[in-house]
Design an enzyme around this catalytic site. Structure first.
Site, mmCIF file in Angstrom:
data_model
loop_
_atom_site.group_PDB
_atom_site.id
_atom_site.type_symbol
_atom_site.label_atom_id
_atom_site.label_comp_id
_atom_site.label_asym_id
_atom_site.label_seq_id
_atom_site.Cartn_x
_atom_site.Cartn_y
_atom_site.Cartn_z
ATOM 1 N N LYS A 110 0.753 -1.077 -0.109
ATOM 2 C CA LYS A 110 0.060 0.007 -0.102
ATOM 3 C C LYS A 110 0.841 1.255 -0.055
ATOM 4 O O LYS A 110 0.508 2.165 -0.517
ATOM 5 C CB LYS A 110 -1.004 -0.069 1.442
ATOM 6 C CG LYS A 110 -2.000 -1.124 1.132
ATOM 7 C CD LYS A 110 -3.091 -0.636 2.170
ATOM 8 C CE LYS A 110 -4.173 -1.627 2.236
ATOM 9 N NZ LYS A 110 -5.082 -1.481 3.406
ATOM 10 N N LYS A 189 -4.913 -11.781 -5.364
ATOM 11 C CA LYS A 189 -6.268 -11.904 -4.735
ATOM 12 C C LYS A 189 -7.447 -10.953 -5.022
ATOM 13 O O LYS A 189 -7.141 -9.892 -5.535
ATOM 14 C CB LYS A 189 -5.733 -11.645 -3.269
ATOM 15 C CG LYS A 189 -5.628 -10.489 -2.689
ATOM 16 C CD LYS A 189 -5.598 -10.373 -1.345
ATOM 17 C CE LYS A 189 -5.408 -8.972 -0.666
ATOM 18 N NZ LYS A 189 -5.750 -8.462 0.331
ATOM 19 N N LYS A 192 -11.169 -5.620 -2.750
ATOM 20 C CA LYS A 192 -12.161 -4.628 -2.682
ATOM 21 C C LYS A 192 -11.657 -3.230 -3.589
ATOM 22 O O LYS A 192 -12.261 -2.582 -3.906
ATOM 23 C CB LYS A 192 -12.549 -3.873 -1.313
ATOM 24 C CG LYS A 192 -13.171 -4.971 -0.222
ATOM 25 C CD LYS A 192 -13.804 -4.013 0.657
ATOM 26 C CE LYS A 192 -12.965 -4.207 1.680
ATOM 27 N NZ LYS A 192 -12.952 -4.644 2.922
HETATM 28 P P1 TYM Z 1 -10.171 -6.235 5.056
HETATM 29 O O1 TYM Z 1 -11.464 -5.332 5.204
HETATM 30 O O2 TYM Z 1 -9.437 -6.084 3.838
HETATM 31 O O3 TYM Z 1 -11.091 -7.688 4.744
HETATM 32 C C1 TYM Z 1 -11.911 -8.465 5.736
HETATM 33 C C2 TYM Z 1 -11.734 -9.798 5.737
HETATM 34 O O4 TYM Z 1 -11.819 -10.454 4.546
HETATM 35 C C3 TYM Z 1 -10.712 -11.336 4.394
HETATM 36 N N1 TYM Z 1 -10.308 -11.319 2.842
HETATM 37 C C4 TYM Z 1 -10.130 -12.341 2.042
HETATM 38 N N2 TYM Z 1 -10.516 -13.604 2.302
HETATM 39 C C5 TYM Z 1 -10.123 -14.684 1.143
HETATM 40 N N3 TYM Z 1 -9.932 -14.257 0.170
HETATM 41 C C6 TYM Z 1 -9.828 -12.907 -0.303
HETATM 42 N N4 TYM Z 1 -9.496 -12.578 -1.463
HETATM 43 C C7 TYM Z 1 -10.060 -11.928 0.695
HETATM 44 N N5 TYM Z 1 -9.945 -10.570 0.725
HETATM 45 C C8 TYM Z 1 -10.209 -10.165 1.986
HETATM 46 C C9 TYM Z 1 -9.577 -10.628 5.155
HETATM 47 O O5 TYM Z 1 -8.555 -11.476 5.203
HETATM 48 C C10 TYM Z 1 -10.525 -10.094 6.404
HETATM 49 O O6 TYM Z 1 -10.577 -11.424 7.141
HETATM 50 N N6 TYM Z 1 -7.064 -5.307 8.703
HETATM 51 C C11 TYM Z 1 -8.170 -6.083 8.180
HETATM 52 C C12 TYM Z 1 -9.558 -5.586 9.279
HETATM 53 C C13 TYM Z 1 -9.158 -5.495 10.924
HETATM 54 C C14 TYM Z 1 -9.223 -6.556 11.435
HETATM 55 C C15 TYM Z 1 -9.173 -6.331 12.761
HETATM 56 C C16 TYM Z 1 -9.323 -8.146 11.284
HETATM 57 C C17 TYM Z 1 -9.128 -4.386 11.472
HETATM 58 N N7 TYM Z 1 -8.768 -4.826 12.681
HETATM 59 C C18 TYM Z 1 -8.868 -7.151 13.678
HETATM 60 C C19 TYM Z 1 -9.461 -8.759 12.387
HETATM 61 C C20 TYM Z 1 -9.184 -8.455 13.645
HETATM 62 C C21 TYM Z 1 -8.650 -5.533 6.936
HETATM 63 O O7 TYM Z 1 -8.223 -4.929 6.200
HETATM 64 O O8 TYM Z 1 -9.720 -6.477 6.379
#
Ligand code: TYM
Length: 323
Positions: A110, A189, A192
């Site tokens: 990023k 991957k 979003k």
């Molecule tokens: P975020 O918003 O990018 O994604 C949310 C969740 O979706 C999963 N994910 C995927 N799983 C499988 N295949 C994919 N292509 C894929 N893209 C996204 C992510 O692994 C995630 O579980 N930093 C985190 C949010 C966060 C968080 C936390 C998570 C903030 N604090 C504390 C757990 C605990 C994030 O940006 O997820």
């Protein structure tokens, strides 16, 4: 067991988010104390539109509910409403080695576009989210594994310096679907933030959009429908998606699809996706008209989360000599 996980409110959620995270949450909600957060403070580490943020948060709460999370059983809230997340993030910054933050894969990706301190500290805020609730298990997709591991390291360092305070959290990945790939470029991957809309299937895509996107999904020059991540990343990804939606083993899907053309297989994937996502669309439409109800769920979740967070912060401040 205490479970914590979160999703950023920006962008529309796709089937990767569902299989990587939300589906695991559904399986955990009955037997555990679950806290599911909409992490707005993480979302603002990249350029965003402040005018749209509240709407996006509400939309994500609707997704959580439409997916089947039960607000009577789990806590759902927006991160910024519980100030302790920011406070703990600052305190944890004081024990986090800078080198470990620079080494995070997501930061390296990023920061190419947008080098800000908020991006570097992103994993520390995430550690605060997790540690604030004495979390034992963090169900996420594969891309977040490294962040949960650093949260564990930070907890260990803090405990060593100030005495036993935090539970050491463990990551939980789904058996299948931990890394759903882009359907437009199966070496990346599904994301979003990918500018190419055709790369992902969003949970609320219309049947026409789903059919169109899957029709143009990238495969390979071969003919056999067989799982082989290296040689056939596109077909393997579609097999994974189909098997997750159908709740069947990949081996069985391979048998079922044997002899079909790629075109026919993609149509099968599209029809199953349309069918399986239909309840989401219906529930979302129903909840979209009940904004007051959804806001009330967020407000109640926030109150419950605050009670837990305040009590933890009391202990942390005492341990650090801040009171
Ligand atoms: P975020 O918003 O990018 O994604 C949310 C969740 O979706 C999963 N994910 C995927 N799983 C499988 N295949 C994919 N292509 C894929 N893209 C996204 C992510 O692994 C995630 O579980 N930093 C985190 C949010 C966060 C968080 C936390 C998570 C903030 N604090 C504390 C757990 C605990 C994030 O940006 O997820």
């Amino acid at each position: 067991m205490r479970i914590f996980s979160g999703i950023q409110p920006t962008g529309s959620l796709h089937i990767g988010n569902y299989f990587g995270a939300i589906k695991q949450w559904l399986d955990l909600q009955d037997e555990n104390d679950c806290v599911f957060c909409i992490v707005d403070l993480h979302a603002i580490t990249v350029p965003y539109d402040p005018e749209k943020l509240q709407k996006l948060i509400l939309e994500k709460a609707i997704v959580y509910l439409a997916a089947g999370l039960d607000p009577e059983k789990v806590i759902i809230f927006a991160q910024s409403k519980v100030k302790e997340h920011s406070e703990l993030c600052w305190l944890l910054n004081t024990v986090t080695p800078l080198g470990e933050l620079y080494r995070m894969t997501q930061f390296k990706d990023k920061a190419k576009k947008n080098e800000k301190a908020g991006l570097l500290n992103y994993p520390v805020l995430m550690a605060a989210d997790i540690l604030l609730y004495d979390t034992e298990t963090v169900p996420v997709g594969e891309d977040q594994k490294q962040h949960v591991e650093i949260a564990r390291d930070i907890a260990r360092k803090f405990n060593r310096s100030f005495g036993e305070t935090f539970v050491l959290p463990k990551v939980k990945l789904p058996k299948y679907g931990a890394r759903v790939m882009s359907i437009a470029d199966p070496k990346k991957k599904m994301s979003k933030s990918d500018p190419d809309e055709k790369s992902r299937i969003s949970l609320f895509d219309s049947p026409e959009e789903i059919r169109k996107k899957l029709k143009s999904a990238i495969t390979d020059t071969g003919k056999t429908i067989k799982y082989d991540e290296l040689k056939k990343p596109g077909i393997s990804n579609l097999l994974t998606i189909y098997s997750l939606l159908a709740e069947k083993e990949i081996k069985d899907v391979e048998k079922e699809m044997k002899g079909k053309s790629y075109k026919a297989f993609k149509e099968e994937v599209a029809e199953l996706t349309v069918l399986k996502l239909e309840p989401f669309r219906k529930k979302r439409d129903e909840l979209s008209g009940r904004e007051v109800y959804v806001r009330e769920i967020l407000r109640r979740g926030e109150e419950k989360a605050r009670v837990l967070a305040e009590s933890k912060m009391d202990d942390v401040r005492k341990k650090m000599g801040l009171r």
